[in-house]
Motif scaffolding. Structure first.
Motif, PDB file in Angstrom:
ATOM      1  N   ARG A   3       0.828  -1.203   0.000  1.00  0.00           N
ATOM      2  CA  ARG A   3       0.000   0.000   0.000  1.00  0.00           C
ATOM      3  C   ARG A   3       0.865   1.258   0.000  1.00  0.00           C
ATOM      4  O   ARG A   3       0.531   2.255  -0.618  1.00  0.00           O
ATOM      5  CB  ARG A   3      -0.911   0.005   1.232  1.00  0.00           C
ATOM      6  N   TYR A   4       1.964   1.210   0.725  1.00  0.00           N
ATOM      7  CA  TYR A   4       2.818   2.399   0.826  1.00  0.00           C
ATOM      8  C   TYR A   4       4.160   2.111   0.162  1.00  0.00           C
ATOM      9  O   TYR A   4       4.905   1.247   0.619  1.00  0.00           O
ATOM     10  CB  TYR A   4       3.039   2.770   2.285  1.00  0.00           C
ATOM     11  N   ALA A   5       4.458   2.827  -0.885  1.00  0.00           N
ATOM     12  CA  ALA A   5       5.726   2.631  -1.583  1.00  0.00           C
ATOM     13  C   ALA A   5       6.646   3.807  -1.283  1.00  0.00           C
ATOM     14  O   ALA A   5       6.197   4.955  -1.240  1.00  0.00           O
ATOM     15  CB  ALA A   5       5.495   2.526  -3.089  1.00  0.00           C
ATOM     16  N   PRO A   6       7.920   3.516  -1.068  1.00  0.00           N
ATOM     17  CA  PRO A   6       8.857   4.621  -0.825  1.00  0.00           C
ATOM     18  C   PRO A   6       9.028   5.461  -2.087  1.00  0.00           C
ATOM     19  O   PRO A   6       9.026   4.930  -3.198  1.00  0.00           O
ATOM     20  CB  PRO A   6      10.158   3.899  -0.457  1.00  0.00           C
ATOM     21  N   SER A   7       9.167   6.750  -1.907  1.00  0.00           N
ATOM     22  CA  SER A   7       9.363   7.619  -3.067  1.00  0.00           C
ATOM     23  C   SER A   7      10.764   7.402  -3.631  1.00  0.00           C
ATOM     24  O   SER A   7      11.685   7.015  -2.902  1.00  0.00           O
ATOM     25  CB  SER A   7       9.195   9.079  -2.656  1.00  0.00           C
ATOM     26  N   PRO A   8      10.946   7.663  -4.929  1.00  0.00           N
ATOM     27  CA  PRO A   8      12.292   7.534  -5.503  1.00  0.00           C
ATOM     28  C   PRO A   8      13.293   8.446  -4.805  1.00  0.00           C
ATOM     29  O   PRO A   8      14.457   8.076  -4.638  1.00  0.00           O
ATOM     30  CB  PRO A   8      12.091   7.968  -6.961  1.00  0.00           C
ATOM     31  N   GLU A   9      12.826   9.624  -4.359  1.00  0.00           N
ATOM     32  CA  GLU A   9      13.736  10.554  -3.678  1.00  0.00           C
ATOM     33  C   GLU A   9      14.231   9.957  -2.356  1.00  0.00           C
ATOM     34  O   GLU A   9      15.406  10.073  -2.010  1.00  0.00           O
ATOM     35  CB  GLU A   9      13.028  11.888  -3.392  1.00  0.00           C
ATOM     36  N   PHE A  10      13.303   9.322  -1.650  1.00  0.00           N
ATOM     37  CA  PHE A  10      13.691   8.732  -0.366  1.00  0.00           C
ATOM     38  C   PHE A  10      14.661   7.575  -0.597  1.00  0.00           C
ATOM     39  O   PHE A  10      15.660   7.427   0.105  1.00  0.00           O
ATOM     40  CB  PHE A  10      12.443   8.259   0.388  1.00  0.00           C
ATOM     41  N   ARG A  11      14.348   6.759  -1.596  1.00  0.00           N
ATOM     42  CA  ARG A  11      15.242   5.632  -1.904  1.00  0.00           C
ATOM     43  C   ARG A  11      16.651   6.132  -2.208  1.00  0.00           C
ATOM     44  O   ARG A  11      17.646   5.596  -1.723  1.00  0.00           O
ATOM     45  CB  ARG A  11      14.691   4.843  -3.091  1.00  0.00           C
ATOM     46  N   LEU A  12      16.719   7.208  -2.991  1.00  0.00           N
ATOM     47  CA  LEU A  12      18.010   7.784  -3.355  1.00  0.00           C
ATOM     48  C   LEU A  12      18.723   8.324  -2.117  1.00  0.00           C
ATOM     49  O   LEU A  12      19.932   8.138  -1.946  1.00  0.00           O
ATOM     50  CB  LEU A  12      17.793   8.902  -4.377  1.00  0.00           C
ATOM     51  N   ARG A  13      17.946   8.970  -1.260  1.00  0.00           N
ATOM     52  CA  ARG A  13      18.540   9.543  -0.046  1.00  0.00           C
ATOM     53  C   ARG A  13      19.124   8.451   0.840  1.00  0.00           C
ATOM     54  O   ARG A  13      20.230   8.591   1.377  1.00  0.00           O
ATOM     55  CB  ARG A  13      17.456  10.328   0.703  1.00  0.00           C
ATOM     56  N   ILE A  14      18.407   7.369   0.968  1.00  0.00           N
ATOM     57  CA  ILE A  14      18.914   6.261   1.785  1.00  0.00           C
ATOM     58  C   ILE A  14      20.176   5.674   1.161  1.00  0.00           C
ATOM     59  O   ILE A  14      21.160   5.396   1.849  1.00  0.00           O
ATOM     60  CB  ILE A  14      17.840   5.157   1.919  1.00  0.00           C
TER      61      ILE A  14
END
Lengths: 248, 162
Positions: A57-68
């Motif tokens: 239901r909740y997918a991480p945003s591409p920006e968050f993935r990149l930040r991590i």
């Protein structure tokens, strides 16, 4: 076994967690009991529908993935630092296997576990945008904040005339037990002070040692265990420790 | 990054807030990186990393208060459903949004164990490792969680039928 007892097994049945013998018995029962069969079907459908409704239901945003990824890439741990391109190219399953394989090579001891947990907590605190829950340089503000949150109390030193500055504190968990974590600054260095209940079975550590570049000092006093951690030099950690030890 | 998307999904379900979930996942991965030595050989990696996430969540919620809400299963519980009715049939036909709303309404310990078992499809043993409780506790908590979920869904079904 009567129907009620079989019904108690239905959760384990839909979770595929029944022993072989029980599974055969329950399936025999379901062939002859319409009520239990309907109930098993309903539970199975609900489980499937729940998974379908919640699994992604909740997918991480591409920006968050990149930040991590960037955060992890800049981490100094050599095991992970050498792998950023691999992460981008391989699946999560492959990475998991690699990590587990590496971990298998690391010798594990209870003391290492406790030290690692302390270092984790210190590093995570420093990295956090909100490192402390009570922000104050006044020990008379910080200490009372822990009232009702911890089953013990402690004294803090007056650091106004020293190079140390109290930043604040928060509640943390070590070995699943609550403890106080205080944060001090010394020039550009941050120092964590953990105060927790001392237990007879607590893993013994040397009174002063270094681990992964961090200086640590620990002692037991009045039933409490104090651990001071920082990337400052050992003498600075020892000096703050002495102030804590003699605090009234 | 191992289990990144799944951990994020779980984190939002737990925190009910995307920004808090992002902080939680970031902290979890940092701790996992630094804490290899706390990973016991032979134990389950997924359960281990979920345990880090859960402990971080407890700490971020100022500890004792959150611990109580995580472990106290009776707070704000709906009455468990007793006996089976034709509602069993209706429960199989519920739409996704209704189930999501019910899951969000469940007390945290119940929501958590349903997420781990039904959504993450962890075995009882994995859940036991992740939560640090005996398997018997996993089974009884799961049973109570599902009863609570069904009560919520049944009451929702009745409301919709009016």
């Amino acid at each position: 076994m009567n129907g009620d007892l079989w019904r108690d097994k239905l959760d384990a049945y839909v979770d595929e967690s029944l022993e072989q013998e029980e599974l055969a018995g329950l399936e025999d029962h379901l062939r002859t009991c319409g009520s239990c069969a309907a109930e098993a079907f309903a539970r199975l459908q609900l489980k499937r529908n729940t998974r379908a409704a919640a699994v992604a239901r909740y997918a991480p945003s591409p920006e968050f993935r990149l930040r991590i990824q960037k955060t992890l890439d800049t981490n100094r741990n050599p095991i992970w630092k050498g792998m950023p391109k691999l992460w981008l190219a391989t699946s999560a399953v492959m990475v998991t296997l690699i990590v587990v394989s590496v971990v298998a090579l690391v010798r594990y001891t209870p003391r290492q576990q406790l030290v690692a947990e302390l270092l984790d907590q210190h590093v995570a605190t420093i990295a956090s945008a909100n490192p402390v829950d009570v922000i104050s340089t006044d020990k008379h503000t910080v200490k009372p904040w822990f009232q009702g949150k911890l089953p013990f109390t402690f004294n803090l030193p007056e650091v106004g005339n020293s190079p140390y500055k109290l930043v604040g504190g928060k509640l943390a968990y070590l070995n699943h037990n609550p403890c106080a974590q205080l944060l001090y600054e010394l020039r550009k260095h941050e120092i964590s002070v953990f105060i927790l209940q001392d237990e007879p079975g607590m893993v013994l550590m040397p009174s002063a040692f270094s681990e992964k570049g961090f200086s640590l000092k620990t002692w037991s006093q009045a039933g409490l265990r104090y651990v001071v951690i920082s990337d400052a030099n050992a003498a600075d950690v020892a000096a703050l420790s002495e102030m804590l030890r003699t605090a009234h | 990054m191992p289990h990144f998307a799944r951990l994020f999904n779980l984190a939002v379900w737990l925190t009910q807030d995307r920004a808090s979930a992002e902080d939680l996942v970031q902290e979890t991965f940092m701790k996992a990186l630094k804490g290899f030595s706390s990973f016991r050989q032979g134990t389950n990696f997924r359960a281990w990393i979920y345990r880090i996430l859960r402990n971080s969540f407890l700490t971020s919620q100022s500890g004792l208060k959150a611990s109580v809400s995580f472990d106290s299963e009776d707070d704000g519980l709906p009455e468990p459903s007793t006996g089976e009715t034709p509602e069993s049939v209706l429960l199989t036909r519920l739409d996704r949004e209704t189930i999501q709303n019910a899951l969000e309404t469940l007390p945290l310990p119940f929501r958590e164990i349903i997420l781990l078992c039904d959504v993450e499809e962890m075995s009882y043993r994995e859940i036991s490792q992740a939560l640090g409780v005996p398997i018997g506790t996993v089974m009884s908590r799961l049973s109570r969680a599902r009863s609570a979920m069904r009560s919520l869904l049944s009451s929702g079904t009745k409301e919709a039928a009016r």
